[in-house]
Design a protein around this motif. Structure first.
Motif, PDB file in Angstrom:
ATOM      1  N   PHE A  51       9.837  -4.361  41.222  1.00 54.28           N
ATOM      2  CA  PHE A  51      10.222  -3.221  40.388  1.00 54.28           C
ATOM      3  C   PHE A  51       9.930  -1.871  41.039  1.00 54.28           C
ATOM      4  CE2 PHE A  51      10.342  -6.655  37.345  1.00 54.28           C
ATOM      5  CZ  PHE A  51      11.492  -6.350  36.639  1.00 54.28           C
ATOM      6  N   THR A  52       8.905  -1.789  41.898  1.00 52.68           N
ATOM      7  CA  THR A  52       8.719  -0.527  42.621  1.00 52.68           C
ATOM      8  C   THR A  52       9.856  -0.321  43.613  1.00 52.68           C
ATOM      9  OG1 THR A  52       7.237  -1.596  44.238  1.00 52.68           O
ATOM     10  CG2 THR A  52       6.210  -0.450  42.375  1.00 52.68           C
ATOM     11  N   ARG A  53      10.318  -1.390  44.226  1.00 49.07           N
ATOM     12  CA  ARG A  53      11.453  -1.257  45.153  1.00 49.07           C
ATOM     13  C   ARG A  53      12.748  -0.973  44.399  1.00 49.07           C
ATOM     14  NH1 ARG A  53      11.804   0.974  48.666  1.00 49.07           N
ATOM     15  NH2 ARG A  53      13.540  -0.140  49.632  1.00 49.07           N
ATOM     16  N   MET A 105      14.275  -7.089  48.665  1.00 46.63           N
ATOM     17  CA  MET A 105      14.228  -5.728  48.131  1.00 46.63           C
ATOM     18  C   MET A 105      13.619  -4.735  49.117  1.00 46.63           C
ATOM     19  SD  MET A 105      15.759  -5.815  45.292  1.00 46.63           S
ATOM     20  CE  MET A 105      15.362  -4.168  44.710  1.00 46.63           C
ATOM     21  N   GLY A 106      13.089  -5.216  50.236  1.00 47.26           N
ATOM     22  CA  GLY A 106      12.577  -4.315  51.260  1.00 47.26           C
ATOM     23  C   GLY A 106      11.105  -3.992  51.166  1.00 47.26           C
ATOM     24  N   ALA A 107      10.351  -4.789  50.380  1.00 45.57           N
ATOM     25  CA  ALA A 107       8.897  -4.588  50.353  1.00 45.57           C
ATOM     26  C   ALA A 107       8.299  -5.079  51.667  1.00 45.57           C
ATOM     27  CB  ALA A 107       8.283  -5.349  49.189  1.00 45.57           C
ATOM     28  N   GLU A 108       7.247  -4.427  52.099  1.00 50.40           N
ATOM     29  CA  GLU A 108       6.564  -4.837  53.326  1.00 50.40           C
ATOM     30  C   GLU A 108       5.341  -5.669  52.941  1.00 50.40           C
ATOM     31  OE1 GLU A 108       4.391  -2.481  56.949  1.00 50.40           O
ATOM     32  OE2 GLU A 108       6.491  -1.984  56.508  1.00 50.40           O
ATOM     33  N   GLY A 328       3.118  -7.086  36.027  1.00 46.47           N
ATOM     34  CA  GLY A 328       3.533  -6.495  37.298  1.00 46.47           C
ATOM     35  C   GLY A 328       4.630  -5.464  37.102  1.00 46.47           C
ATOM     36  N   ALA A 329       5.601  -5.800  36.247  1.00 47.33           N
ATOM     37  CA  ALA A 329       6.676  -4.852  35.947  1.00 47.33           C
ATOM     38  C   ALA A 329       6.135  -3.603  35.271  1.00 47.33           C
ATOM     39  CB  ALA A 329       7.728  -5.533  35.068  1.00 47.33           C
ATOM     40  N   ALA A 330       5.208  -3.795  34.327  1.00 48.42           N
ATOM     41  CA  ALA A 330       4.623  -2.653  33.614  1.00 48.42           C
ATOM     42  C   ALA A 330       3.830  -1.761  34.564  1.00 48.42           C
ATOM     43  CB  ALA A 330       3.728  -3.149  32.482  1.00 48.42           C
ATOM     44  N   ALA A 331       3.061  -2.370  35.475  1.00 47.65           N
ATOM     45  CA  ALA A 331       2.282  -1.600  36.443  1.00 47.65           C
ATOM     46  C   ALA A 331       3.207  -0.806  37.359  1.00 47.65           C
ATOM     47  CB  ALA A 331       1.386  -2.531  37.255  1.00 47.65           C
ATOM     48  N   ALA A 332       4.310  -1.431  37.774  1.00 47.47           N
ATOM     49  CA  ALA A 332       5.277  -0.741  38.627  1.00 47.47           C
ATOM     50  C   ALA A 332       5.870   0.462  37.906  1.00 47.47           C
ATOM     51  CB  ALA A 332       6.381  -1.710  39.046  1.00 47.47           C
ATOM     52  N   LEU A 350      15.098   1.781  34.836  1.00 50.89           N
ATOM     53  CA  LEU A 350      14.321   0.585  35.154  1.00 50.89           C
ATOM     54  C   LEU A 350      14.897  -0.121  36.359  1.00 50.89           C
ATOM     55  CD1 LEU A 350      12.119  -1.464  34.365  1.00 50.89           C
ATOM     56  CD2 LEU A 350      13.800  -2.559  32.888  1.00 50.89           C
ATOM     57  N   TYR A 351      16.213  -0.045  36.550  1.00 50.33           N
ATOM     58  CA  TYR A 351      16.881  -0.805  37.602  1.00 50.33           C
ATOM     59  C   TYR A 351      17.279   0.025  38.797  1.00 50.33           C
ATOM     60  CZ  TYR A 351      16.863  -4.211  33.933  1.00 50.33           C
ATOM     61  OH  TYR A 351      16.431  -5.068  32.964  1.00 50.33           O
TER      62      TYR A 351
END
Length: 369
Positions: A51-53, A105-108, A328-332, A350-351
């Motif tokens: 969700f951060t990505r 999604m491109g997270a490292e 996790g979604a809420a924290a993001a 959100l998206y």
């Protein structure tokens, strides 16, 4: 799929990430500031990264072991029955799905990198993170370490230490190794019940539990009761015997105190894990027992530091895999609002972050050289 790189000149370019790569380790210069750094790459941390990505925030995950969390490290052969859209799925397969999506999604993701300290820098308005390999700076940190390091709980009975690895083990039994064998499952929770069910069709299975009823999901209990598995409630282990391998187990009925010696080939102990949260206790976070206290949007007592998953607690929490994902979604979402400070916030965001924000890449460090 691409990943960003910030070189010494702070110029931004993109390098291709091989599709076959298990995780995206990245090649960033150390002097960058991440929008969010996530400690722990289990379901909660990977859900936060997704969700951060989606918010186009630069995201780095650090995990002490391997990405996938308990699904990959503790329960790779465990069938997961309580994750929506699956009748059941093996732990390692579900864990891989989480990792693949975060990669996409491109997270490292950095594996086998243990975080030793986090510290808020009020002057720079960021969080400094120290690991066994590197030092990082981030606008926000999400602590999603699960229960920390795990050590199986032991029954502390004669023969346990001597026969460990010689027919005695902790966790889910191996189906192939159990074929045609007499298997004793010790425990009464979900993991014990699932362990028994996983080998009921290939082995002669007996379960013992110290209490007078099972502690697992009703569906598991009903399936156990409808099977040929031998169950012994209010029964404890007295001794595990064998010459170089498991041969028999002496058990005792707690009500009658009668003992009997059961011939066995394998013993699977499933009474949970001890959580090691020593490192987290030094980070200045407010704890409740072994867990980090959070509010309803996953904030901790430290500005810019959030928490989610098994390590986080709040009134009424129901600890499930799907709960970890939603946290996790809420924290993001909270991290996004904290970092981006959007003028308005809508469900549509959100998206995808507003077009004018673009895809945020790690910023060159603003700290003094």
């Amino acid at each position: 799929m691409t990943r960003p790189f910030v070189g010494s000149t702070a110029a931004l370019w993109y390098a291709r990430v091989p599709l076959a790569a298990r995780v995206n380790p990245g090649t960033h210069d150390r002097n960058v500031i991440w929008d969010t750094l996530i400690i722990g790459a289990g379901p909660a941390g990977l859900s936060a990264a997704l969700f951060t990505r989606m918010r186009r925030m630069s995201t780095l995950l650090l995990d002490t072991a391997v990405a996938g969390g308990q699904l990959a490290s503790l329960y790779p052969k465990k069938p997961v029955h309580d994750y929506p859209s699956y009748t059941y799925v093996m732990g390692e397969d579900l864990g891989k799905n989480f990792v693949d999506q975060a990669n996409h999604m491109g997270a490292e993701i950095h594996e086998r990198e243990h975080v030793t300290m986090i510290r808020r820098d009020d002057d720079q308005n960021l969080i400094r993170v120290t690991s066994t390999k590197e030092e990082y700076e981030a606008r926000t940190v999400i602590v999603a370490t699960g229960g920390g390091a795990f050590e199986p709980r032991k029954i502390n009975k004669p023969g346990e230490a001597e026969l460990k690895g010689k027919g005695l083990f902790y966790g889910m039994p191996d189906v192939e190794a159990s074929k045609g064998k007499r298997v004793l499952i010790i425990g009464g929770g979900d993991s014990a019940l699932e362990s028994a069910l996983s080998v009921k069709d290939v082995a002669d299975v007996t379960m013992i539990h110290m209490l007078d009823k099972w502690q697992g999901m009703d569906t598991y209990v009903e399936e156990i009761q409808a099977s040929k598995i031998r169950t012994m409630l209010e029964t404890e282990t007295v001794e595990i015997r064998g010459d170089g391998k498991v041969e028999t187990v002496v058990v005792k009925n707690k009500k009658t105190e009668a003992t009997q010696e059961l011939p066995m080939d394998l013993v699977s102990i499933n009474i949970g894990f001890l959580m090691d949260t020593k490192a987290i206790r030094s980070w200045g976070l407010e704890l409740e027992g072994n867990q980090i206290k959070v509010d309803n949007i996953m904030n901790t007592n430290i500005k810019g530091v959030l928490s989610c998953g098994d390590i986080a607690t709040y009134p009424g929490k129901y600890k499930l895999l799907i709960t970890a994902c939603s946290e996790g979604a809420a924290a993001a979402n909270t991290a996004y609002i904290y970092v981006k400070q959007p003028k308005k916030f809508t469900v549509g965001e959100l998206y995808a972050a507003p077009k004018e924000e673009g895809d945020t890449q790690p910023k060159a460090s603003e700290s003094p050289a």
